[in-house]
Write a protein that holds these residues in place. Structure first.
Motif, PDB file in Angstrom:
ATOM      1  N   TYR A  43      -8.664  60.319  24.010  1.00  0.00           N
ATOM      2  CA  TYR A  43      -7.959  60.509  25.371  1.00  0.00           C
ATOM      3  C   TYR A  43      -8.853  61.958  25.661  1.00  0.00           C
ATOM      4  O   TYR A  43      -8.877  62.906  24.965  1.00  0.00           O
ATOM      5  N   VAL A  44      -9.184  62.161  26.903  1.00  0.00           N
ATOM      6  CA  VAL A  44     -10.042  63.399  27.524  1.00  0.00           C
ATOM      7  C   VAL A  44      -9.099  63.680  28.901  1.00  0.00           C
ATOM      8  O   VAL A  44      -9.158  62.796  29.953  1.00  0.00           O
ATOM      9  N   LEU A  45      -8.455  64.686  28.823  1.00  0.00           N
ATOM     10  CA  LEU A  45      -7.966  65.364  29.899  1.00  0.00           C
ATOM     11  C   LEU A  45      -8.716  66.336  30.755  1.00  0.00           C
ATOM     12  O   LEU A  45      -9.234  67.221  30.494  1.00  0.00           O
ATOM     13  N   HIS A  46      -9.060  65.781  32.060  1.00  0.00           N
ATOM     14  CA  HIS A  46     -10.131  66.455  32.962  1.00  0.00           C
ATOM     15  C   HIS A  46      -9.274  67.278  33.837  1.00  0.00           C
ATOM     16  O   HIS A  46      -8.196  66.828  34.440  1.00  0.00           O
ATOM     17  N   GLY A  47      -9.902  68.455  34.364  1.00  0.00           N
ATOM     18  CA  GLY A  47      -9.538  69.080  35.285  1.00  0.00           C
ATOM     19  C   GLY A  47      -8.432  70.179  35.044  1.00  0.00           C
ATOM     20  O   GLY A  47      -8.228  70.801  36.095  1.00  0.00           O
ATOM     21  N   VAL A  48      -8.052  70.413  33.795  1.00  0.00           N
ATOM     22  CA  VAL A  48      -6.857  71.171  33.400  1.00  0.00           C
ATOM     23  C   VAL A  48      -7.673  72.434  32.730  1.00  0.00           C
ATOM     24  O   VAL A  48      -8.195  71.977  31.624  1.00  0.00           O
ATOM     25  N   ARG A  49      -7.428  73.679  33.452  1.00  0.00           N
ATOM     26  CA  ARG A  49      -8.173  74.955  32.638  1.00  0.00           C
ATOM     27  C   ARG A  49      -7.335  75.652  31.706  1.00  0.00           C
ATOM     28  O   ARG A  49      -6.394  76.407  32.281  1.00  0.00           O
ATOM     29  N   TYR A  50      -7.452  75.254  30.503  1.00  0.00           N
ATOM     30  CA  TYR A  50      -6.602  76.042  29.686  1.00  0.00           C
ATOM     31  C   TYR A  50      -7.502  77.242  29.334  1.00  0.00           C
ATOM     32  O   TYR A  50      -6.706  78.355  29.386  1.00  0.00           O
ATOM     33  N   GLU A  51      -8.661  77.371  29.232  1.00  0.00           N
ATOM     34  CA  GLU A  51      -9.604  78.641  28.727  1.00  0.00           C
ATOM     35  C   GLU A  51      -9.482  79.623  30.018  1.00  0.00           C
ATOM     36  O   GLU A  51      -9.539  79.045  31.215  1.00  0.00           O
ATOM     37  N   GLY A  52      -9.337  80.870  29.920  1.00  0.00           N
ATOM     38  CA  GLY A  52      -8.990  81.859  30.933  1.00  0.00           C
ATOM     39  C   GLY A  52      -7.801  81.787  31.969  1.00  0.00           C
ATOM     40  O   GLY A  52      -7.759  81.906  32.904  1.00  0.00           O
ATOM     41  N   SER A  53      -6.702  80.985  30.992  1.00  0.00           N
ATOM     42  CA  SER A  53      -5.347  80.853  31.580  1.00  0.00           C
ATOM     43  C   SER A  53      -4.493  81.382  30.684  1.00  0.00           C
ATOM     44  O   SER A  53      -4.772  81.696  29.667  1.00  0.00           O
ATOM     45  N   PRO A  54      -2.981  81.521  31.282  1.00  0.00           N
ATOM     46  CA  PRO A  54      -2.219  82.105  30.242  1.00  0.00           C
ATOM     47  C   PRO A  54      -1.792  80.978  28.951  1.00  0.00           C
ATOM     48  O   PRO A  54      -1.395  81.497  27.907  1.00  0.00           O
ATOM     49  N   PHE A  55      -2.234  79.855  29.190  1.00  0.00           N
ATOM     50  CA  PHE A  55      -2.273  78.905  28.045  1.00  0.00           C
ATOM     51  C   PHE A  55      -2.859  79.611  26.702  1.00  0.00           C
ATOM     52  O   PHE A  55      -2.499  79.310  25.480  1.00  0.00           O
ATOM     53  N   ASP A  59      -3.110  88.248  26.828  1.00  0.00           N
ATOM     54  CA  ASP A  59      -3.067  89.187  28.095  1.00  0.00           C
ATOM     55  C   ASP A  59      -2.455  88.733  29.325  1.00  0.00           C
ATOM     56  O   ASP A  59      -1.818  89.235  30.118  1.00  0.00           O
ATOM     57  N   LEU A  60      -3.182  87.650  29.706  1.00  0.00           N
ATOM     58  CA  LEU A  60      -3.095  86.815  31.022  1.00  0.00           C
ATOM     59  C   LEU A  60      -1.283  86.576  30.731  1.00  0.00           C
ATOM     60  O   LEU A  60      -0.713  86.563  31.773  1.00  0.00           O
ATOM     61  N   ARG A  61      -1.030  85.854  29.822  1.00  0.00           N
ATOM     62  CA  ARG A  61       0.387  85.421  29.502  1.00  0.00           C
ATOM     63  C   ARG A  61       0.993  86.543  29.828  1.00  0.00           C
ATOM     64  O   ARG A  61       2.134  86.429  30.424  1.00  0.00           O
ATOM     65  N   LEU A  62       1.102  87.578  29.126  1.00  0.00           N
ATOM     66  CA  LEU A  62       1.928  88.648  29.137  1.00  0.00           C
ATOM     67  C   LEU A  62       2.115  89.319  30.635  1.00  0.00           C
ATOM     68  O   LEU A  62       3.337  89.560  31.041  1.00  0.00           O
ATOM     69  N   ALA A  63       0.834  89.243  31.361  1.00  0.00           N
ATOM     70  CA  ALA A  63       1.069  89.899  32.506  1.00  0.00           C
ATOM     71  C   ALA A  63       1.839  88.809  33.551  1.00  0.00           C
ATOM     72  O   ALA A  63       2.465  89.370  34.492  1.00  0.00           O
ATOM     73  N   ALA A  64       1.554  87.442  33.407  1.00  0.00           N
ATOM     74  CA  ALA A  64       2.203  86.649  33.818  1.00  0.00           C
ATOM     75  C   ALA A  64       3.853  86.595  33.687  1.00  0.00           C
ATOM     76  O   ALA A  64       4.618  86.284  34.738  1.00  0.00           O
ATOM     77  N   MET A  65       4.056  86.706  32.729  1.00  0.00           N
ATOM     78  CA  MET A  65       5.486  86.799  32.119  1.00  0.00           C
ATOM     79  C   MET A  65       6.154  88.020  32.876  1.00  0.00           C
ATOM     80  O   MET A  65       7.254  88.149  33.394  1.00  0.00           O
ATOM     81  N   ASP A  66       5.422  89.393  33.024  1.00  0.00           N
ATOM     82  CA  ASP A  66       5.886  90.487  33.681  1.00  0.00           C
ATOM     83  C   ASP A  66       6.166  90.009  34.992  1.00  0.00           C
ATOM     84  O   ASP A  66       7.285  90.580  35.737  1.00  0.00           O
ATOM     85  N   ALA A  67       5.253  89.475  35.812  1.00  0.00           N
ATOM     86  CA  ALA A  67       5.389  89.051  37.258  1.00  0.00           C
ATOM     87  C   ALA A  67       6.686  88.274  37.354  1.00  0.00           C
ATOM     88  O   ALA A  67       6.992  88.313  38.751  1.00  0.00           O
ATOM     89  N   ALA A  68       6.882  87.258  36.474  1.00  0.00           N
ATOM     90  CA  ALA A  68       7.694  86.202  36.794  1.00  0.00           C
ATOM     91  C   ALA A  68       9.211  86.840  36.365  1.00  0.00           C
ATOM     92  O   ALA A  68      10.098  86.134  36.362  1.00  0.00           O
ATOM     93  N   GLY A  69       9.163  87.969  35.733  1.00  0.00           N
ATOM     94  CA  GLY A  69      10.382  88.649  35.318  1.00  0.00           C
ATOM     95  C   GLY A  69      11.085  88.047  33.713  1.00  0.00           C
ATOM     96  O   GLY A  69      12.111  87.511  33.646  1.00  0.00           O
TER      97      GLY A  69
END
Length: 342
Positions: A43-55, A59-69
């Motif tokens: 199976y190939v999942l197309h179009g979902v960007r994991y790299e460069g995302s909070p996944f 650091d992006l995850r922690l920043a997004a967590m802060d923004a979301a409370g």
């Protein structure tokens, strides 16, 4: 630690687990048209960007967590990579690599992140071994399981040694479906329309999981087992009246189920409140035990929004519930009090 709520429904994708399942991958890449892809077996999942995302980027995850409370988050395996159909050796290899990587990530941010363990569910004995290693050696806080692990229903007696081990380890069990997408919905191609596999498909599997846990006697056989289901347990709260009537009238119901009723057993379950609607949340709080509702986001997923995060007493109550579920010391702002209300 930042002030905010505790989120128990957040998946992680790890670079360190790529290729750990042998020929099945998983594999991250970019297709010829520039779209990202994620391959899991055939199976190939197309179009979902994991790299460069909070996944994938903490650091992006922690920043997004802060923004979301969101103060703390339980990280769990990507449901695409349950790998319930792999040869046992490949499943064990992937689970160990994934758990090692996730535990190392969480160890870098112990005040913000917790981890739930992947298991090689094909072999129950290997699953027990890995659960013990994940909790005792790696310090993981929970165990993660599919709604139909390796093709079994959750009430299959073969899983009882695993449930016994979870109780022995004094951690909760989280249950989340795998997407119907990898193999397609062979019995009902209508689920391919409008992303209904994600909307109806998950709810279908979660509702069946509730039925297996309650009707199948899992909670009766393991009275100290704490099980938390995603997305409010699917449609179980809406179907509670029909389930209750079936428990009273159908011949397969156990004596304990008849005597205590579906409602009492349903209130033994923990449920995340990722249901997107105040009316649905009100129904869930009326049918379930409000003291066993916890906050979940599917963080950074298609159905997650920053404004989903609750605030005030409701957030504090959900966090206090989650801290009890995860056996962690309560924060100053989430001391247990009255049962939560949305």
């Amino acid at each position: 630690m930042s002030e905010g709520v505790l989120d128990v429904h957040a998946h992680a994708v790890l670079r360190s687990s790529e290729g750990a399942a042998g020929a099945a991958g998983p594999e991250l890449g970019t297709s010829s048209d520039g779209r990202p892809f994620y391959r899991v077996g055939d199976y190939v999942l197309h179009g979902v960007r994991y790299e460069g995302s909070p996944f994938m980027d903490v650091d992006l995850r922690l920043a997004a967590m802060d923004a979301a409370g969101i103060a703390r988050q339980l990280l769990s395996p990507n449901p695409l990579t349950y790998f319930g159909d792999l040869p046992v050796d490949d499943a064990v290899s992937f689970a160990r690599r994934h758990n090692d990587g996730l535990a190392a990530l969480v160890a870098e941010h112990p005040d913000r992140l917790l981890a739930a363990a992947q298991l090689p569910v094909q072999d129950v004995a290997d699953s027990v071994t890995e659960a013990r290693r994940a909790v005792r050696d790696l310090g993981m806080s929970a165990i993660y399981l599919d709604t139909d692990p390796a093709g079994r229903t959750l009430d299959d007696p073969a899983l009882d040694p695993l449930y016994e081990a979870v109780v022995e380890l004094d951690v909760p069990l989280f249950v989340h479906p795998s997407p119907i997408g990898p193999d397609g919905p062979p019995a009902d191609p209508r689920l391919r329309r409008f992303d209904l596999d994600l909307q109806c498909g998950f709810a279908y599997d979660e509702t069946l999981a509730v039925a297996a846990l309650v009707f199948g006697g899992v909670l009766e056989r393991h009275p100290e087992l704490d099980v938390c289901l995603s997305h409010g347990g699917g449609a179980a709260a809406f179907l509670a009246g029909r389930f209750a009537r079936a428990a009273r009238k159908r011949p397969w119901a156990s004596d304990a189920l008849r005597e205590q009723g579906f409602e009492a057993w349903f209130q033994r379950l923990w449920l995340d409140v990722h249901v997107h609607d105040e009316g649905s949340l009100d129904l869930l709080a009326a049918r379930a035990d409000p003291a066993r509702l916890v906050f979940g986001t599917n963080f950074a997923g298609w159905d997650s929004d920053a404004d989903d995060t609750p605030t005030g007493p409701w957030a504090q109550a959900l966090t206090a519930n989650a801290e009890r579920l995860l056996r962690i010391t309560p924060t100053a702002t989430s001391a247990a009090g009255d049962a939560p209300s949305p």
